[in-house]
Design a protein around this motif. Structure first.
Motif, PDB file in Angstrom:
ATOM      1  N   UNK A   7       0.853  -1.190   0.000  1.00 43.32           N
ATOM      2  CA  UNK A   7       0.000   0.000   0.000  1.00 43.32           C
ATOM      3  C   UNK A   7       0.896   1.249   0.000  1.00 43.32           C
ATOM      4  N   UNK A   8       0.462   2.347  -0.623  1.00 43.16           N
ATOM      5  CA  UNK A   8       1.312   3.541  -0.725  1.00 43.16           C
ATOM      6  C   UNK A   8       1.944   3.986   0.596  1.00 43.16           C
ATOM      7  N   UNK A   9       1.201   4.020   1.671  1.00 46.95           N
ATOM      8  CA  UNK A   9       1.769   4.475   2.954  1.00 46.95           C
ATOM      9  C   UNK A   9       2.893   3.547   3.420  1.00 46.95           C
ATOM     10  N   UNK A  10       2.737   2.244   3.229  1.00 44.84           N
ATOM     11  CA  UNK A  10       3.780   1.296   3.623  1.00 44.84           C
ATOM     12  C   UNK A  10       5.019   1.458   2.741  1.00 44.84           C
ATOM     13  N   UNK A  11       4.795   1.634   1.439  1.00 46.43           N
ATOM     14  CA  UNK A  11       5.916   1.825   0.526  1.00 46.43           C
ATOM     15  C   UNK A  11       6.670   3.112   0.850  1.00 46.43           C
ATOM     16  N   UNK A  12       5.952   4.181   1.067  1.00 46.26           N
ATOM     17  CA  UNK A  12       6.587   5.473   1.383  1.00 46.26           C
ATOM     18  C   UNK A  12       7.431   5.363   2.650  1.00 46.26           C
ATOM     19  N   UNK A  13       7.006   4.563   3.607  1.00 42.82           N
ATOM     20  CA  UNK A  13       7.769   4.381   4.848  1.00 42.82           C
ATOM     21  C   UNK A  13       9.135   3.747   4.593  1.00 42.82           C
ATOM     22  N   UNK A  14       9.330   3.078   3.449  1.00 40.91           N
ATOM     23  CA  UNK A  14      10.618   2.446   3.141  1.00 40.91           C
ATOM     24  C   UNK A  14      11.583   3.394   2.435  1.00 40.91           C
ATOM     25  N   UNK A  15      11.113   4.555   1.999  1.00 35.69           N
ATOM     26  CA  UNK A  15      11.933   5.472   1.214  1.00 35.69           C
ATOM     27  C   UNK A  15      12.790   6.381   2.100  1.00 35.69           C
ATOM     28  N   UNK A  16      13.905   6.880   1.557  1.00 30.47           N
ATOM     29  CA  UNK A  16      14.727   7.827   2.319  1.00 30.47           C
ATOM     30  C   UNK A  16      13.930   9.092   2.649  1.00 30.47           C
ATOM     31  N   UNK A  17      14.225   9.681   3.767  1.00 27.38           N
ATOM     32  CA  UNK A  17      13.581  10.929   4.182  1.00 27.38           C
ATOM     33  C   UNK A  17      14.332  12.115   3.591  1.00 27.38           C
ATOM     34  N   UNK A  18      13.585  13.162   3.266  1.00 28.88           N
ATOM     35  CA  UNK A  18      14.210  14.385   2.757  1.00 28.88           C
ATOM     36  C   UNK A  18      13.345  15.586   3.109  1.00 28.88           C
ATOM     37  N   UNK A  19      13.999  16.674   3.398  1.00 31.99           N
ATOM     38  CA  UNK A  19      13.334  17.963   3.539  1.00 31.99           C
ATOM     39  C   UNK A  19      13.763  18.798   2.333  1.00 31.99           C
ATOM     40  N   UNK A  88      22.059  13.347   4.706  1.00 31.31           N
ATOM     41  CA  UNK A  88      21.594  13.324   6.097  1.00 31.31           C
ATOM     42  C   UNK A  88      22.795  13.487   7.024  1.00 31.31           C
ATOM     43  N   UNK A  89      22.596  14.217   8.109  1.00 30.27           N
ATOM     44  CA  UNK A  89      23.692  14.529   9.031  1.00 30.27           C
ATOM     45  C   UNK A  89      23.473  13.886  10.393  1.00 30.27           C
ATOM     46  N   UNK A  90      23.087  12.632  10.407  1.00 30.55           N
ATOM     47  CA  UNK A  90      22.913  11.922  11.670  1.00 30.55           C
ATOM     48  C   UNK A  90      21.790  12.516  12.496  1.00 30.55           C
ATOM     49  N   UNK A  91      21.997  12.542  13.802  1.00 28.83           N
ATOM     50  CA  UNK A  91      20.964  13.054  14.702  1.00 28.83           C
ATOM     51  C   UNK A  91      20.756  14.559  14.552  1.00 28.83           C
ATOM     52  N   UNK A  92      21.796  15.277  14.087  1.00 29.60           N
ATOM     53  CA  UNK A  92      21.673  16.731  13.895  1.00 29.60           C
ATOM     54  C   UNK A  92      20.572  17.050  12.891  1.00 29.60           C
ATOM     55  N   UNK A  93      20.523  16.312  11.797  1.00 32.74           N
ATOM     56  CA  UNK A  93      19.491  16.491  10.766  1.00 32.74           C
ATOM     57  C   UNK A  93      19.322  15.120  10.107  1.00 32.74           C
ATOM     58  N   UNK A  94      18.396  14.302  10.610  1.00 30.98           N
ATOM     59  CA  UNK A  94      18.308  12.901  10.178  1.00 30.98           C
ATOM     60  C   UNK A  94      17.573  12.674   8.853  1.00 30.98           C
ATOM     61  N   UNK A  95      17.713  13.587   7.934  1.00 33.09           N
ATOM     62  CA  UNK A  95      17.094  13.446   6.616  1.00 33.09           C
ATOM     63  C   UNK A  95      17.982  14.141   5.597  1.00 33.09           C
ATOM     64  N   UNK A  96      17.899  13.696   4.355  1.00 30.57           N
ATOM     65  CA  UNK A  96      18.559  14.427   3.286  1.00 30.57           C
ATOM     66  C   UNK A  96      17.877  15.787   3.166  1.00 30.57           C
ATOM     67  N   UNK A  97      18.584  16.740   2.593  1.00 29.38           N
ATOM     68  CA  UNK A  97      18.046  18.093   2.435  1.00 29.38           C
ATOM     69  C   UNK A  97      18.265  18.496   0.983  1.00 29.38           C
ATOM     70  N   UNK A  98      17.196  18.856   0.294  1.00 32.70           N
ATOM     71  CA  UNK A  98      17.257  19.171  -1.124  1.00 32.70           C
ATOM     72  C   UNK A  98      16.849  20.625  -1.326  1.00 32.70           C
ATOM     73  N   UNK A  99      17.669  21.371  -2.060  1.00 34.50           N
ATOM     74  CA  UNK A  99      17.400  22.784  -2.279  1.00 34.50           C
ATOM     75  C   UNK A  99      17.206  23.126  -3.736  1.00 34.50           C
TER      76      UNK A  99
END
Length: 166
Positions: A7-19, A88-99
C-alpha cells in the motif's frame, strides 16, 4: 513469483527521508552576491529562502521566504539555476536536504536600501565579491556559492552535492 505491491503508505515508509528548501540568488549591479547572516550562527551566510511549507511548490517557497526575510516582493519569472543536495547529518538532521535555487536577478541600489531583515532570522546582509566571500564562508558553502554564481552567469543550471560541513 508475482510482484507484491505495498500500500502507498507502507511503501513510502521504506523510502529515504528528505526535507526541501528554496531560495532566490541575487547580485547587485556590480555582480556581487547578496547574502544574509543567520542569527543562529555567525558563520552561516544564506540566500533569501527557507524550508518548504506543506502544499507549497519550491517557487512559492522562494518568493514567500524572500519577502518574509527581506521585504523584497519578487515578481520575476521562475528560473532555476541550481539544485542542491545535502546528505543526512545523523541526529543533527536525520534526513537528506534538497534545495532549489532560483535566479533573483540584480538588486538595484534602491531595492538594497529598502531591505528590511527579520531580526529573528538574520542579523545583516552583505554584498561581497567571490574572493571576499571565500574568507567568510565554510569551504562547502563557498563551493556551492561559486557553482551557483557560475551557472547564473552562464545561463545554465547546476547540480551541487554537499556533505555535512555546511
Amino acid at each position: 513469483m508475482p510482484n507484491t505491491w505495498l500500500p502507498p503508505a507502507d511503501y513510502i515508509a521504506t523510502l529515504p527521508r528528505a526535507t526541501a528548501y528554496a531560495c532566490l540568488y541575487f547580485t547587485d549591479t556590480g555582480g556581487r552576491p547578496f547574502q544574509l547572516r543567520a542569527t543562529y550562527s555567525t558563520e552561516l551566510w544564506q540566500w533569501p529562502g527557507g524550508n518548504m511549507d506543506p502544499g507549497e511548490t519550491p517557487w512559492q517557497t522562494a518568493v514567500r521566504e524572500c519577502h518574509e526575510e527581506t521585504g523584497i516582493v519578487f515578481e520575476g519569472a521562475p528560473r532555476l539555476i541550481g539544485t542542491h543536495f545535502v546528505s543526512a547529518r545523523g541526529e543533527e538532521w536525520p534526513a537528506n536536504h534538497i534545495g532549489f535555487i532560483f535566479d533573483g536577478g540584480v538588486l538595484t541600489d534602491e531595492q538594497l536600501a529598502g531591505v528590511v531583515l527579520d531580526p529573528d532570522e538574520h542579523s545583516e546582509f552583505r554584498l561581497r565579491s567571490l574572493a571576499e566571500w571565500e574568507r567568510e564562508m565554510t569551504p562547502a558553502s563557498f563551493a556551492r556559492l561559486v557553482e551557483i554564481d557560475r551557472a547564473r552567469r552562464a545561463g545554465a543550471t547546476v547540480y551541487v552535492e554537499s556533505g555535512t560541513d555546511l
